[in-house]
Design a protein around this motif. Structure first.
Motif, PDB file in Angstrom:
ATOM      1  N   ASP A 183       7.008 -15.080  12.013  1.00 12.45           N
ATOM      2  CA  ASP A 183       6.733 -15.106  13.449  1.00 12.45           C
ATOM      3  C   ASP A 183       5.458 -14.333  13.786  1.00 12.45           C
ATOM      4  O   ASP A 183       4.922 -14.484  14.876  1.00 12.45           O
ATOM      5  CB  ASP A 183       7.896 -14.486  14.231  1.00 12.45           C
ATOM      6  N   PHE A 184       5.014 -13.474  12.881  1.00 14.77           N
ATOM      7  CA  PHE A 184       3.796 -12.695  13.095  1.00 14.77           C
ATOM      8  C   PHE A 184       2.661 -13.281  12.269  1.00 14.77           C
ATOM      9  O   PHE A 184       2.864 -13.713  11.137  1.00 14.77           O
ATOM     10  CB  PHE A 184       4.012 -11.228  12.711  1.00 14.77           C
ATOM     11  N   PRO A 185       1.470 -13.293  12.802  1.00 19.62           N
ATOM     12  CA  PRO A 185       0.346 -13.884  12.066  1.00 19.62           C
ATOM     13  C   PRO A 185      -0.034 -13.068  10.835  1.00 19.62           C
ATOM     14  O   PRO A 185       0.237 -11.871  10.757  1.00 19.62           O
ATOM     15  CB  PRO A 185      -0.794 -13.884  13.096  1.00 19.62           C
ATOM     16  N   MET A 186      -0.624 -13.750   9.888  1.00 24.15           N
ATOM     17  CA  MET A 186      -1.125 -13.110   8.671  1.00 24.15           C
ATOM     18  C   MET A 186      -2.642 -13.213   8.685  1.00 24.15           C
ATOM     19  O   MET A 186      -3.187 -14.308   8.750  1.00 24.15           O
ATOM     20  CB  MET A 186      -0.574 -13.806   7.426  1.00 24.15           C
ATOM     21  N   SER A 187      -3.300 -12.080   8.601  1.00 27.58           N
ATOM     22  CA  SER A 187      -4.766 -12.087   8.564  1.00 27.58           C
ATOM     23  C   SER A 187      -5.237 -12.426   7.150  1.00 27.58           C
ATOM     24  O   SER A 187      -4.476 -12.356   6.183  1.00 27.58           O
ATOM     25  CB  SER A 187      -5.316 -10.718   8.972  1.00 27.58           C
ATOM     26  N   ASP A 188      -6.493 -12.784   7.049  1.00 23.30           N
ATOM     27  CA  ASP A 188      -7.078 -13.030   5.731  1.00 23.30           C
ATOM     28  C   ASP A 188      -7.034 -11.763   4.886  1.00 23.30           C
ATOM     29  O   ASP A 188      -6.842 -11.827   3.662  1.00 23.30           O
ATOM     30  CB  ASP A 188      -8.529 -13.509   5.870  1.00 23.30           C
ATOM     31  N   ILE A 189      -7.175 -10.607   5.525  1.00 24.11           N
ATOM     32  CA  ILE A 189      -7.138  -9.328   4.793  1.00 24.11           C
ATOM     33  C   ILE A 189      -5.753  -9.117   4.186  1.00 24.11           C
ATOM     34  O   ILE A 189      -5.627  -8.734   3.023  1.00 24.11           O
ATOM     35  CB  ILE A 189      -7.531  -8.156   5.722  1.00 24.11           C
ATOM     36  N   LEU A 190      -4.703  -9.386   4.969  1.00 23.52           N
ATOM     37  CA  LEU A 190      -3.341  -9.235   4.443  1.00 23.52           C
ATOM     38  C   LEU A 190      -3.082 -10.231   3.320  1.00 23.52           C
ATOM     39  O   LEU A 190      -2.497  -9.876   2.295  1.00 23.52           O
ATOM     40  CB  LEU A 190      -2.307  -9.404   5.557  1.00 23.52           C
ATOM     41  N   PHE A 191      -3.518 -11.460   3.497  1.00 23.70           N
ATOM     42  CA  PHE A 191      -3.362 -12.456   2.436  1.00 23.70           C
ATOM     43  C   PHE A 191      -4.009 -11.951   1.144  1.00 23.70           C
ATOM     44  O   PHE A 191      -3.398 -12.011   0.077  1.00 23.70           O
ATOM     45  CB  PHE A 191      -3.993 -13.789   2.858  1.00 23.70           C
ATOM     46  N   ASP A 192      -5.227 -11.421   1.246  1.00 31.77           N
ATOM     47  CA  ASP A 192      -5.923 -10.901   0.070  1.00 31.77           C
ATOM     48  C   ASP A 192      -5.189  -9.706  -0.545  1.00 31.77           C
ATOM     49  O   ASP A 192      -5.125  -9.577  -1.770  1.00 31.77           O
ATOM     50  CB  ASP A 192      -7.363 -10.515   0.426  1.00 31.77           C
ATOM     51  N   MET A 193      -4.610  -8.845   0.301  1.00 32.22           N
ATOM     52  CA  MET A 193      -3.851  -7.696  -0.217  1.00 32.22           C
ATOM     53  C   MET A 193      -2.662  -8.167  -1.054  1.00 32.22           C
ATOM     54  O   MET A 193      -2.396  -7.622  -2.134  1.00 32.22           O
ATOM     55  CB  MET A 193      -3.353  -6.825   0.945  1.00 32.22           C
ATOM     56  N   LYS A 252       8.435  -5.039  -7.190  1.00 29.22           N
ATOM     57  CA  LYS A 252       9.101  -4.249  -6.141  1.00 29.22           C
ATOM     58  C   LYS A 252       8.277  -3.025  -5.747  1.00 29.22           C
ATOM     59  O   LYS A 252       8.101  -2.750  -4.560  1.00 29.22           O
ATOM     60  CB  LYS A 252      10.493  -3.830  -6.629  1.00 29.22           C
ATOM     61  N   GLN A 253       7.730  -2.308  -6.715  1.00 24.97           N
ATOM     62  CA  GLN A 253       6.960  -1.104  -6.377  1.00 24.97           C
ATOM     63  C   GLN A 253       5.683  -1.452  -5.615  1.00 24.97           C
ATOM     64  O   GLN A 253       5.271  -0.710  -4.722  1.00 24.97           O
ATOM     65  CB  GLN A 253       6.653  -0.240  -7.607  1.00 24.97           C
ATOM     66  N   ASP A 254       5.080  -2.592  -5.913  1.00 23.94           N
ATOM     67  CA  ASP A 254       3.892  -3.027  -5.163  1.00 23.94           C
ATOM     68  C   ASP A 254       4.275  -3.472  -3.755  1.00 23.94           C
ATOM     69  O   ASP A 254       3.551  -3.188  -2.789  1.00 23.94           O
ATOM     70  CB  ASP A 254       3.173  -4.155  -5.900  1.00 23.94           C
ATOM     71  N   PHE A 255       5.402  -4.151  -3.632  1.00 16.29           N
ATOM     72  CA  PHE A 255       5.904  -4.554  -2.321  1.00 16.29           C
ATOM     73  C   PHE A 255       6.172  -3.310  -1.469  1.00 16.29           C
ATOM     74  O   PHE A 255       5.755  -3.235  -0.307  1.00 16.29           O
ATOM     75  CB  PHE A 255       7.186  -5.374  -2.494  1.00 16.29           C
ATOM     76  N   ASP A 256       6.856  -2.327  -2.062  1.00 18.85           N
ATOM     77  CA  ASP A 256       7.160  -1.091  -1.332  1.00 18.85           C
ATOM     78  C   ASP A 256       5.887  -0.360  -0.915  1.00 18.85           C
ATOM     79  O   ASP A 256       5.819   0.201   0.179  1.00 18.85           O
ATOM     80  CB  ASP A 256       8.037  -0.177  -2.180  1.00 18.85           C
ATOM     81  N   HIS A 257       4.873  -0.370  -1.780  1.00 17.75           N
ATOM     82  CA  HIS A 257       3.597   0.272  -1.445  1.00 17.75           C
ATOM     83  C   HIS A 257       2.953  -0.413  -0.236  1.00 17.75           C
ATOM     84  O   HIS A 257       2.436   0.260   0.659  1.00 17.75           O
ATOM     85  CB  HIS A 257       2.648   0.253  -2.652  1.00 17.75           C
ATOM     86  N   LEU A 258       2.980  -1.753  -0.207  1.00 20.04           N
ATOM     87  CA  LEU A 258       2.451  -2.467   0.952  1.00 20.04           C
ATOM     88  C   LEU A 258       3.235  -2.106   2.213  1.00 20.04           C
ATOM     89  O   LEU A 258       2.648  -1.943   3.296  1.00 20.04           O
ATOM     90  CB  LEU A 258       2.484  -3.983   0.722  1.00 20.04           C
ATOM     91  N   MET A 259       4.543  -1.973   2.100  1.00 14.62           N
ATOM     92  CA  MET A 259       5.363  -1.579   3.250  1.00 14.62           C
ATOM     93  C   MET A 259       4.975  -0.183   3.744  1.00 14.62           C
ATOM     94  O   MET A 259       4.939   0.075   4.941  1.00 14.62           O
ATOM     95  CB  MET A 259       6.858  -1.607   2.899  1.00 14.62           C
ATOM     96  N   ASP A 260       4.689   0.718   2.805  1.00 11.47           N
ATOM     97  CA  ASP A 260       4.333   2.100   3.160  1.00 11.47           C
ATOM     98  C   ASP A 260       2.945   2.225   3.771  1.00 11.47           C
ATOM     99  O   ASP A 260       2.692   3.149   4.544  1.00 11.47           O
ATOM    100  CB  ASP A 260       4.393   3.007   1.916  1.00 11.47           C
ATOM    101  N   THR A 261       2.055   1.304   3.428  1.00 14.84           N
ATOM    102  CA  THR A 261       0.644   1.494   3.800  1.00 14.84           C
ATOM    103  C   THR A 261       0.105   0.496   4.819  1.00 14.84           C
ATOM    104  O   THR A 261      -0.992   0.694   5.321  1.00 14.84           O
ATOM    105  CB  THR A 261      -0.246   1.433   2.546  1.00 14.84           C
ATOM    106  N   SER A 262       0.853  -0.542   5.128  1.00 17.70           N
ATOM    107  CA  SER A 262       0.316  -1.576   6.014  1.00 17.70           C
ATOM    108  C   SER A 262       1.315  -1.962   7.116  1.00 17.70           C
ATOM    109  O   SER A 262       2.334  -2.604   6.837  1.00 17.70           O
ATOM    110  CB  SER A 262      -0.064  -2.824   5.212  1.00 17.70           C
ATOM    111  N   ILE A 263       1.006  -1.575   8.336  1.00 16.61           N
ATOM    112  CA  ILE A 263       1.836  -1.976   9.472  1.00 16.61           C
ATOM    113  C   ILE A 263       1.820  -3.498   9.615  1.00 16.61           C
ATOM    114  O   ILE A 263       2.843  -4.114   9.923  1.00 16.61           O
ATOM    115  CB  ILE A 263       1.352  -1.289  10.764  1.00 16.61           C
ATOM    116  N   GLU A 264       0.664  -4.108   9.370  1.00 21.19           N
ATOM    117  CA  GLU A 264       0.564  -5.568   9.477  1.00 21.19           C
ATOM    118  C   GLU A 264       1.527  -6.240   8.498  1.00 21.19           C
ATOM    119  O   GLU A 264       2.198  -7.208   8.840  1.00 21.19           O
ATOM    120  CB  GLU A 264      -0.864  -6.036   9.217  1.00 21.19           C
ATOM    121  N   PHE A 265       1.620  -5.728   7.273  1.00 20.22           N
ATOM    122  CA  PHE A 265       2.539  -6.281   6.282  1.00 20.22           C
ATOM    123  C   PHE A 265       3.980  -6.122   6.760  1.00 20.22           C
ATOM    124  O   PHE A 265       4.780  -7.062   6.680  1.00 20.22           O
ATOM    125  CB  PHE A 265       2.340  -5.594   4.918  1.00 20.22           C
ATOM    126  N   CYS A 266       4.319  -4.947   7.293  1.00 21.29           N
ATOM    127  CA  CYS A 266       5.677  -4.712   7.813  1.00 21.29           C
ATOM    128  C   CYS A 266       6.021  -5.702   8.916  1.00 21.29           C
ATOM    129  O   CYS A 266       7.123  -6.260   8.936  1.00 21.29           O
ATOM    130  CB  CYS A 266       5.807  -3.278   8.330  1.00 21.29           C
TER     131      CYS A 266
END
Length: 191
Positions: free
Chosen positions: A13-23, A108-122
């Protein structure tokens, strides 16, 4: 790659930026599964997240040797087993490739890192769960229709399943026998 990116954009439901896609692509690695190969096996603990790049998968329960299809996934679908991902417990479902499948695996650890560091990813992940709840309600409504109507819905909305998934699995997903599915197909002159 453009189709994959487009499908991922529609997954939430939330958009994905090109930056998030690249991350996501930077932390993910490609895995290929042959038709019939397990991606997640019931009883195993696989906490990682897979994003289907190409192909079709099925998630199912094995009930005394009989598959009960829970879902199908195709390009852009995120999948994991919540037992393993959330609770570090063995999966209760199987996920298997219906075709040759290419997936992006995010550990999983990379997914968790994205959750910790990116509000957009969350936000994007929250949007995926919101969209999944919506689709569960849609599926519940679809499954209340008669079997011929449910089959026509698959023809119209999920034609890739009819091209890539055995009739036995389609019947299981629809909650009917293979024989009944054959009768429906005959009545619609599809053989």
């Amino acid at each position: 790659m453009a189709d994959f990116k487009s499908e991922l954009f529609q997954e939430s439901d939330f958009p994905m930026s090109d930056i998030l896609f690249d991350m996501i692509m930077d932390v993910g690695h490609e895995k290929v599964f042959e038709r019939g190969e397990s991606i997640i096996r019931a009883g195993s603990t696989v906490p990682d997240v897979f994003i289907i790049y190409d192909g079709v998968v099925k998630g199912f329960l094995n009930l005394n040797g009989v598959e009960k299809i829970l879902y199908f996934g195709s390009c852009g679908t995120l999948l994991t087993t919540m037992h393993s991902f959330s609770c570090s417990q063995p999966s209760v479902i199987d996920v298997e490739a219906c075709t040759k499948v290419t997936a992006i695996c995010v550990l999983k650890q990379d997914f968790d890192h994205l959750m910790d560091t990116s509000i957009e990813f969350c936000k994007w992940i929250a949007g995926i769960f919101s969209r999944r709840c919506y689709y569960q309600e849609v599926k519940a409504k679809i499954m209340c229709g008669d079997s011929k109507w449910r089959y026509r819905w698959i023809q119209k909305c999920r034609p890739e399943l009819l091209q890539n998934v055995p009739q036995k699995s389609i019947a299981s997903y629809l909650g009917i026998t293979e024989q009944h599915l054959s009768r429906i197909r005959r009545s619609l002159h599809i053989l």
